[in-house]
Design a protein around this motif. Structure first.
Motif, PDB file in Angstrom:
ATOM      1  N   LEU A 137      71.002 -22.024  31.600  1.00  0.00           N
ATOM      2  CA  LEU A 137      72.239 -22.741  30.922  1.00  0.00           C
ATOM      3  C   LEU A 137      71.790 -23.976  30.400  1.00  0.00           C
ATOM      4  CD1 LEU A 137      75.373 -22.669  30.534  1.00  0.00           C
ATOM      5  CD2 LEU A 137      75.803 -24.175  32.521  1.00  0.00           C
ATOM      6  N   ALA A 138      70.917 -24.542  30.779  1.00  0.00           N
ATOM      7  CA  ALA A 138      70.264 -25.603  29.976  1.00  0.00           C
ATOM      8  C   ALA A 138      69.720 -25.190  28.881  1.00  0.00           C
ATOM      9  CB  ALA A 138      69.266 -26.418  31.051  1.00  0.00           C
ATOM     10  N   ALA A 139      68.746 -24.238  29.069  1.00  0.00           N
ATOM     11  CA  ALA A 139      68.025 -23.776  27.766  1.00  0.00           C
ATOM     12  C   ALA A 139      69.227 -23.497  26.609  1.00  0.00           C
ATOM     13  CB  ALA A 139      67.392 -22.404  28.014  1.00  0.00           C
ATOM     14  N   PHE A 140      70.289 -22.692  27.100  1.00  0.00           N
ATOM     15  CA  PHE A 140      71.448 -22.549  25.978  1.00  0.00           C
ATOM     16  C   PHE A 140      72.040 -23.616  25.396  1.00  0.00           C
ATOM     17  CE2 PHE A 140      75.990 -21.922  25.268  1.00  0.00           C
ATOM     18  CZ  PHE A 140      75.911 -21.003  24.673  1.00  0.00           C
ATOM     19  N   HIS A 141      72.213 -24.820  25.988  1.00  0.00           N
ATOM     20  CA  HIS A 141      72.834 -26.232  25.701  1.00  0.00           C
ATOM     21  C   HIS A 141      71.634 -26.702  24.827  1.00  0.00           C
ATOM     22  CE1 HIS A 141      75.266 -29.552  25.676  1.00  0.00           C
ATOM     23  NE2 HIS A 141      74.247 -30.333  26.199  1.00  0.00           N
ATOM     24  N   ARG A 142      70.478 -26.751  25.284  1.00  0.00           N
ATOM     25  CA  ARG A 142      69.298 -27.361  24.288  1.00  0.00           C
ATOM     26  C   ARG A 142      69.363 -26.630  22.966  1.00  0.00           C
ATOM     27  NH1 ARG A 142      66.399 -28.317  20.928  1.00  0.00           N
ATOM     28  NH2 ARG A 142      64.311 -28.884  20.875  1.00  0.00           N
ATOM     29  N   ARG A 143      69.616 -25.554  23.011  1.00  0.00           N
ATOM     30  CA  ARG A 143      69.443 -24.965  21.576  1.00  0.00           C
ATOM     31  C   ARG A 143      70.743 -25.214  20.465  1.00  0.00           C
ATOM     32  NH1 ARG A 143      65.959 -23.233  24.781  1.00  0.00           N
ATOM     33  NH2 ARG A 143      64.122 -22.101  24.330  1.00  0.00           N
ATOM     34  N   ARG A 144      71.597 -25.943  21.120  1.00  0.00           N
ATOM     35  CA  ARG A 144      72.689 -26.355  20.282  1.00  0.00           C
ATOM     36  C   ARG A 144      72.105 -27.322  19.451  1.00  0.00           C
ATOM     37  NH1 ARG A 144      77.758 -26.712  24.930  1.00  0.00           N
ATOM     38  NH2 ARG A 144      78.510 -24.840  24.750  1.00  0.00           N
ATOM     39  N   PHE A 145      71.154 -28.024  19.726  1.00  0.00           N
ATOM     40  CA  PHE A 145      70.708 -29.622  19.249  1.00  0.00           C
ATOM     41  C   PHE A 145      69.189 -29.222  18.321  1.00  0.00           C
ATOM     42  CE2 PHE A 145      73.424 -30.251  22.619  1.00  0.00           C
ATOM     43  CZ  PHE A 145      74.396 -31.357  22.254  1.00  0.00           C
TER      44      PHE A 145
END
Length: 495
Positions: A137-145
């Protein structure tokens, strides 16, 4: 935004910062996104719901959060699911062996004065591994930026370097960084979940104690810039050889994203050799050798102040102990230059730097001075500590309290005995060892029959504290260091 970077060897690298993503300050996910990111399965509730924020600890959980029931050696988040519901968790991730039973759930819920309706409004997602789900989930969120992310690793100096880099970059940027030393998969994931539209650059410290951990963290973080502070003997119980440690650390560089910038300790020949095998790498080196891109010369250390000249042009003065910190400062300067900061701004930031607690920080207790380096210990950082104590000018005697270095495997005894040679040459007046491994260093010194070095061997920190209290006088200097598991900070707290 484009910034052109030019170091002393005339290398040029372009860093292009992408436009900000319009994301809320608290990470938000739909249950559908969570299922997709974690490869989970909805076992209760709806996938139309949304959560705001992620928690793995019910003590800090807020209403509307996603609660992830992770497991550790001494806790199981599944035991706190009721508390999560009571505090208003909108969704909960559980592991595959968790069985959701509506009737049993109703019984437990009633004990907390909740209704079945409260439980019905919560979405439950099942995954094979809750910590893995947090990471994904953290990796998913990181790729938003689409922002620069700097990964930092090394055998020692990671946290100090991270804090220095953060201070330097804060001259022009909003910086996100790990809190303290939260550098494992859980800490790194929580750091990335702190990304929001206000963040310009993220700094992520990465720790490892076994094979493959840096690679996995790099896959989560997706760093575009990597800093390796050094490679030394640490966690030998798992890695066995220093070459294996180097390979593990270098996985950070091997997993860099565009523009593939590596900032490496150029005095470490293992790192230099590996960098030659990396294609498309924009390499910057720091160190004491003239061949480094960022070189420190004319180093002076005096009573908590470090000074050196950078590339024989710029004089830096920082309120830190020990010449080894020149490496950490150089890494921070390198990163600042790469991001387009001028030397004046970098100097101003570093001149106000405050060393993290328990990392070779100087304190005055009663009439004597204490160097607190109790956070952790390995052969390289221990050698640095001895050098710092040796070079510190004091009117009184110098006392070294040495705790065991842990996780060194079959070489534990040998490495503890080898450090005795450096202690003998250092000019230290008194050695107090704590633990069975450090006792080998004491024995090695006693066999040398150096009469002017007093040696005490203790079984615990309480015993060492008693000796210190009887021994210390005004103007004496004591340095306390040991591995995390030795709890050497208790000695300083008791003083």
């Amino acid at each position: 935004m484009k910034r052109e970077i030019e170091n002393k060897s005339k290398k040029k690298v372009i860093i292009k910062r992408q436009d900000e993503c319009l994301r809320p300050s608290i990470p938000q996910f739909s249950v559908f996104e969570i299922i997709r990111a974690t490869n989970g399965k909805l076992i209760a509730g709806s996938d139309d719901l949304s959560v705001s924020g992620v928690s793995t600890d019910t003590r800090t959980l807020s209403r509307g959060n996603l609660f992830i029931a992770i497991r550790g050696k001494n806790f199981d988040g599944h035991n706190f699911i009721n508390q999560a519901i009571v505090k208003g968790a909108q969704a909960i991730i559980v592991e595959s062996d968790f069985r959701f039973d509506a009737s049993q759930g109703a019984s437990r819920i009633n004990k907390d004065n909740l209704s079945l309706k409260d439980c019905a409004s919560v979405s439950f997602i099942r995954t094979d591994d809750a910590i893995g789900a947090l990471c994904n989930l953290a990796a998913f969120h990181r790729r938003r930026f689409k922002i620069p992310v700097v990964g930092i690793t090394g055998s020692c100096g990671k946290t100090t370097t991270k804090e220095m880099v953060a201070d330097v970059l804060s001259a022009k940027f909003n910086v996100l960084k790990n809190k303290g030393t939260f550098n494992n998969s859980i800490g790194v994931s929580h750091t990335l979940l702190g990304l929001n539209k206000e963040v310009d650059i993220a700094l992520v410290e990465m720790g490892t104690s076994n094979f493959g951990e840096i690679k996995r963290l790099a896959e989560i973080v997706a760093p575009s810039i990597g800093i390796i502070t050094n490679v030394g003997y640490s966690h030998l119980e798992f890695f066995k050889t220093i070459d294996s440690i180097c390979n593990e650390k270098y996985d950070l560089v091997k997993n860099l994203k565009h523009p593939f910038i590596a900032i490496l300790n150029g005095d470490d020949m293992r790192l230099r050799k590996k960098a030659k095998t990396s294609k498309d790498l924009n390499l910057f080196t720091f160190g004491l050798k003239k061949t480094c891109d960022f070189t420190a010369t004319n180093i002076e250390c005096a009573r908590g102040v470090l000074e050196f000249s950078l590339n024989k042009k710029h004089r830096f003065k920082i309120n830190v102990l020990g010449r080894q910190n020149a490496y950490n400062v150089l890494a921070a300067i390198s990163c600042g230059v790469i991001f387009g900061l001028n030397y004046k701004d970098i100097k101003n930031k570093l001149s106000a730097f405050i060393m993290p607690s328990t990392r070779i920080s100087l304190k005055k207790i009663r009439g004597y001075h204490v160097i607190d380096d109790t956070y952790n210990s390995n052969p390289l950082s221990l050698e640095y500590a001895i050098q710092t104590l040796s070079e510190f000018d004091t009117k009184g005697k110098k006392v070294f309290v040495m705790g065991d270095m842990l996780e060194l495997g079959k070489r534990s005894v040998m490495l503890h005995r080898e450090i005795a040679k450096k202690i003998i040459k250092s000019g230290i007046d008194t050695l107090i060892t704590v633990g069975p491994l450090s006792h080998h260093a004491a024995d090695a010194i006693k066999t040398k029959k150096r009469s002017n070095l007093k040696v005490y061997s203790c079984g615990c920190t309480l015993e060492a504290r008693g000796i210190l209290l009887n021994l210390l006088r005004d103007d004496d200097l004591v340095l306390v260091k040991g591995s995390r598991g030795m709890r050497m900070e208790e000695i300083i707290e008791d003083l």
